[in-house]
Write a protein that holds these residues in place. Structure first.
Motif, mmCIF file in Angstrom:
data_model
loop_
_atom_site.group_PDB
_atom_site.id
_atom_site.type_symbol
_atom_site.label_atom_id
_atom_site.label_comp_id
_atom_site.label_asym_id
_atom_site.label_seq_id
_atom_site.Cartn_x
_atom_site.Cartn_y
_atom_site.Cartn_z
ATOM 1 N N UNK A 1 0.793 -1.228 0.000
ATOM 2 C CA UNK A 1 0.000 0.000 0.000
ATOM 3 C C UNK A 1 0.821 1.270 0.000
ATOM 4 N N UNK A 2 2.043 1.171 0.447
ATOM 5 C CA UNK A 2 2.827 2.402 0.483
ATOM 6 C C UNK A 2 4.309 2.078 0.373
ATOM 7 N N UNK A 3 5.033 2.999 -0.273
ATOM 8 C CA UNK A 3 6.496 2.920 -0.277
ATOM 9 C C UNK A 3 7.008 4.290 0.146
ATOM 10 N N UNK B 1 -0.001 2.887 5.612
ATOM 11 C CA UNK B 1 1.076 3.818 5.300
ATOM 12 C C UNK B 1 2.279 3.618 6.207
ATOM 13 N N UNK C 1 8.518 -0.373 2.940
ATOM 14 C CA UNK C 1 7.284 -0.769 2.254
ATOM 15 C C UNK C 1 6.345 -1.384 3.279
#
Lengths: 698, 313
Positions: B16-18, B62, B29
């Motif tokens: 979902x997020x990097x 996140x 990540x």
């Protein structure tokens, strides 16, 4: 989000590697690019999220809508709406599994290694140009700038040579073609730069202009040399199949002497044409050319040229050369017959060669401002129907039309690297040719391009140092850009950190200095390198952190019984005053040193002072008093009566305070220590009273 | 041109997020497999995973890095209604040889009653602060008064946005000309609710004495602007580096740029569509001039955006 990269981003979306052969799109179609950066990404199945970094970008396949649903037994998902609009047919377990992550960077970085020499050497020229004293006299200044331009060009040529060598020795065919492409790009850059030098920097006037253009053409059509070598090297040059080609090319390039030399061979081999040869040779010898010096005015030259032209015309019309088509065509060329010249298209290979040849034989005293008409018509005539100008053509045309801004703009679009436009624009700016063209950006074009170029350098692990100088010479935004970029340089080693710091300190970037020192101090502290952490926080002038580290030192000492990093603490000097705790640490260490050197009375005085002047934190008093014990137990009396009273008072203060907390009474060790101290103090007092009461000498 | 290199992220579920760290040499990540992975870039440019651990009991939405001045610190937020702060511990020497490091949880923030959808650290000049936003529309701002003690965080503010929040972004500007600002984007799907992007600002002038009840709001929070043009869910908001332009991206495939004029009226100064063409009906000239990185963009066109002047919230 590092938006300094965005300028690069908007530029990036334009084009392909600039190549002479295939055309490239020259309108920035911005956010889409037909060649997918992310291979195999399917917009129907996943979306992309991204993150800017200082030098790279991260892309990751994901789905934004997956907020409500949850997988595999997590707490119930009534939070938020069901995913909609994310375009995935049927989420849940059928959804795409693990995502891929991509690291994206501009491919110019690959070329940075090969172009490193170019960047380094041009940096030297750039800085030299900014700093050199401007010559007063216009002519001297002009010469100065022309020299700078020539220096840049020789750097490009040197780089081209290296790249050429690399291409030859490359074993991998992909690498070979990469290098070859670079060579052709550099060659194009030099071509453009050279023309700009002639037209803008030197601003050659009518007369010398043509000579310079002839040189330019001669320098850049290299295919000729091979052919020439072949013919001259052969046994019987005049019988060589390419013989007339070479003669023609010499004529087309205005290399009269060489043409005549070859023709003489033909005449010897073919005595029947001796007559024709003599006439032609004579015409070629007599051809008036503009001179560089002041030996004749333009009008004089024009007059002479007119006469000569008429003479050629007469010979042609008399049919003198009728029996030798080669010689006849040469005569026609001398007369500036466009069709005759155009017949030699393959030899000239480019429309700008055609242009210069035309000018040589029809209008040698062309004025700079007249070039544009000839240029446009030449290109039209040469390219004919397939008049699809390529990027290089557009750039050169813009130059002939003296549209400076257009030249820069076209180059920016065509080249994937800011190097060329940044340096060229800077040079042109020094020639005072760029109007202060206020961009929405708030500054001018020169600065914009230099900022972009320098920003790109910061992604390289060592070339960033060059970038610093470029920012220094950008008056509006250079400093801000430098501040933002320099913070992001990874500080892998102490050396690098020190280098960066020196740069910041030289420019009074105090906040950056503080921040970098703080980061290094934090890193050292995490790795338990207290000495390093301390010296960094001193450099950062960070009192709070220095206090913290001093406390750690003291704690370590209490636990282990010795100090680490003695050198550092011993040599604190005035920086000791940064924080009270640090001062105490330094002084305490001094106490130990004095004790070690057996300077007991000084040590005693210092110890007492540490407590009475409240330099020592209360938590440390017990330790200090304990340190006083050996001094009290010495054979010789060290503490005076007054000092002993002071010590006793300190001890009582300490115990009174501790009594409040009531913890003290439970601690046997503490109790015993206090008892011992009281005893030692009392004994000392007794001895010292006696000593002080005794008269001298008895 | 760009070259992309793929990294085998090895998460067992959707990522979902990097997130890059400040220097771009580390990366984190997070995934629906409830774990976070940390990657380090080696000297030759390769990325290696140096830590991988389970962080929450739900999807991790996140992950974000704190400024290196505070050490190696991460924050993560999750569907499990919590946000967490992690610190890297310098490991034993044999761990170092194997290239592994350990992260320990310093604190868990449990105030939210719904999925926490974003977490972001404030700019470093504000100290060690972070903000979270939740699916029930509450934005919370926490502060760690002692930067050396990451386990003590106190809740400073709660802002009720009245809309399900999907993303937040701190205005990075440290200039005294502007009070601290935070932008919030909403993924609320109901058609009636329009203001999908909101900007909140601290105002220190109305600092009150601490009452015995504590009083969460020591500072007054104004809603400075709200924007209702994204007729769709907003997924990301982001400020430019000088804190003068806000970009928001949404499900309608557009990116909108927002800027304040000298009277602090916020307006939409540009709309970018995925294929580069401006949205119909807007005057287009200014779009690339209102570049994301520009410090001095002049307000080109006021479009069909409405602006909200300062309102008390």
């Amino acid at each position: 989000m590092s938006s300094l990269q965005t300028g690069v981003f908007l530029k990036q979306v334009s084009e392909d590697l600039f190549q002479i052969l295939p055309p490239c799109r020259n309108h920035p179609s911005c956010l889409t690019d037909t060649s997918p950066v992310v291979p195999g990404a399917d917009p129907a199945r996943t979306q992309l999220c991204f993150e800017w970094g200082p030098a790279e970008m991260l892309l990751c396949e994901t789905l934004f809508g997956r907020r409500g649903g949850e997988r595999r037994g997590a707490p119930g998902g009534s939070a938020g709406p069901a995913p909609t609009g994310c375009g995935v047919a049927g989420g849940g377990d059928g959804a795409p599994g693990p995502s891929r992550v991509f690291v994206v960077r501009r491919d110019q970085d690959i070329y940075m290694e090969t172009l490193r020499k170019l960047f380094n050497e041009s940096h030297g020229i750039f800085v030299g140009l900014q700093r050199c004293e401007e010559e007063r006299a216009a002519r001297a200044r002009n010469a100065q700038l022309v020299q700078v331009s020539k220096n840049y060009r020789s750097v490009i040529r040197a780089c081209m040579e290296d790249m050429h060598q690399a291409a030859i020795s490359a074993r991998d065919s992909a690498l070979h073609s990469q290098y070859s492409i670079q060579v052709s790009i550099l060659s194009a850059m030099e071509l453009i730069w050279n023309l700009c030098e002639i037209l803008f920097v030197e601003a050659a006037p009518a007369g010398p202009l043509l000579l310079r253009l002839l040189d330019w053409v001669q320098l850049h059509i290299c295919d000729v040399d091979n052919m020439v070598r072949e013919v001259l090297g052969s046994e019987n040059p005049s019988k060589h199949k390419l013989f007339w080609n070479v003669v023609d090319i010499f004529v087309l390039q205005g290399r009269m002497d060489e043409a005549r030399h070859l023709l003489s061979k033909e005449a010897i081999a073919n005595p029947t044409s001796m007559n024709m040869y003599k006439i032609l040779d004579d015409l070629m010898k007599k051809m008036p050319v503009p001179s560089l010096g002041n030996t004749q005015t333009l009008t004089e030259m024009e007059l002479k040229w007119q006469h000569w032209h008429e003479e050629c015309q007469r010979y042609l019309q008399d049919g003198t050369f009728a029996s030798n088509s080669h010689m006849e065509s040469i005569c026609k060329i001398l007369l500036g017959d466009e069709n005759a010249i155009l017949e030699k298209k393959e030899l000239m290979t480019t429309w700008y060669h055609f242009l210069v040849t035309r000018l040589l034989y029809s209008h040698p005293t062309v004025k700079p401002m007249e070039l544009r008409f000839y240029a446009q018509s030449s290109m039209d005539m040469f390219l004919g129907e397939e008049s699809n100008p390529e990027p290089l053509d557009t750039i050169l045309m813009a130059a002939f039309e003296f549209e400076l801004h257009q030249v820069i703009k076209e180059c920016s679009v065509a080249l994937s690297n800011w190097w060329f436009v940044a340096h060229l624009t800077d040079l042109l700016d020094h020639c005072k040719l760029l109007q202060s063209h206020n961009l929405y950006f708030g500054s001018n074009m020169r600065e914009f391009l230099l900022l972009e170029y320098a920003s790109g350098l910061f992604s390289h692990h060592s070339l960033w140092q060059l970038g610093v100088d470029y920012f220094d010479h950008c008056p509006e935004y250079g400093r801000v850009y430098l501040e933002l970029h320099i913070e992001r340089i990874p500080l892998n080693t102490e050396q690098k950190a020190l280098k960066v710091l020196r740069i910041c300190e030289q420019r009074q970037m105090h906040e950056q200095v503080r921040s970098i020192c703080k980061i290094m101090a934090m890193k050292a502290l995490r790795n338990n390198r207290l000495g390093s952490a301390l010296s960094w926080s001193i450099r950062a002038k960070d009192a709070a952190f220095a206090t913290l580290i001093s406390d750690r030192f003291l704690k370590d000492y209490c636990e282990r019984g010795y100090f680490s990093d003695l050198d550092l603490i011993d040599n604190l000097g005035p920086s000791m005053l940064l924080s009270d705790r640090l001062t105490f640490l330094g002084k305490y260490r001094e106490f130990h040193r004095l004790y070690g050197e057996k300077r007991f009375s000084e040590a005693a005085r210092l110890l007492l002072m540490l407590m009475t002047a409240h330099i020592a934190p209360c938590s440390f008093w017990m330790t200090l008093l304990t340190d006083a014990l050996p001094l009290l137990e010495q054979k010789e009396v060290i503490f005076s009566a007054e000092q002993t009273y002071e010590l006793m008072r300190c001890l009582e203060d300490l115990t009174a305070r501790k009594l409040d907390k009531q913890k003290f009474q439970d601690d046997d060790v503490e109790t015993m220590k206090v008892e011992m101290l009281r005893l030692a103090l009392a004994r000392n007092l007794a001895r010292v009273i006696v000593k002080e009461g005794t008269l001298e000498g008895s | 041109m760009f070259v992309a290199r793929s990294i085998a992220a090895d998460h067992r579920d959707l990522i979902h997020d990097v997130s890059f760290d400040f220097h771009g040499r580390r990366m984190a990540t997070c995934s629906s497999d409830q774990s976070v992975k940390v990657w380090d870039k080696s000297e030759n440019g390769d990325w290696h995973c140096t830590a991988s651990w389970k962080t929450h009991s739900g999807s991790v939405w996140r992950v974000t890095w704190a400024h290196p001045e505070f050490g190696q610190v991460l924050a993560s937020c999750s569907f499990d209604r919590t946000a967490a702060v992690w610190e890297e511990i310098v490991g034993e020497s044999n761990d170092k040889l194997r290239g592994q490091s350990h992260w320990v949880k310093r604190t868990t923030l449990v105030d939210s009653r719904t999925s926490v959808t974003d977490v972001k650290f404030a700019p470093k000049h504000m100290g060690l602060m972070l903000a979270t936003c939740s699916a029930d529309g509450v934005v919370r701002i926490y502060e760690a008064p002692d930067v050396m003690n990451l386990s003590q965080w106190s809740l400073q503010h709660e802002i009720s946005c009245k809309l399900s929040c999907s993303c937040i972004s701190w205005n990075p500007s440290s200039s005294r000309a502007h009070s601290p600002m935070i932008a919030v984007g909403s993924d609320d799907n109901s058609p009636n609710i329009l203001a999908k992007v909101q900007i909140y600002e601290y105002n220190e002038n109305t600092r009150k004495e601490l009452t015995s009840s504590g009083g969460l709001t020591k500072f007054e929070i104004h809603i400075v602007a709200q924007f209702d043009n994204h007729n769709s869910q907003v997924w990301r908001v982001s400020w430019n580096i000088t804190g003068t332009v806000l970009a928001s991206s949404g499900d309608d495939g557009c990116v909108r740029l927002w800027k304040a004029n000298y009277m602090d009226n916020w307006k939409c100064t540009g709309i970018l569509k995925g294929n580069g063409s401006p949205v119909n009906g807007s005057s287009q000239q200014g779009i690339f001039n209102a570049s994301l990185g520009s410090a001095n963009t002049s307000l080109q066109n006021s479009l069909n955006g409405s602006s909200a002047s300062r309102k008390q919230s």
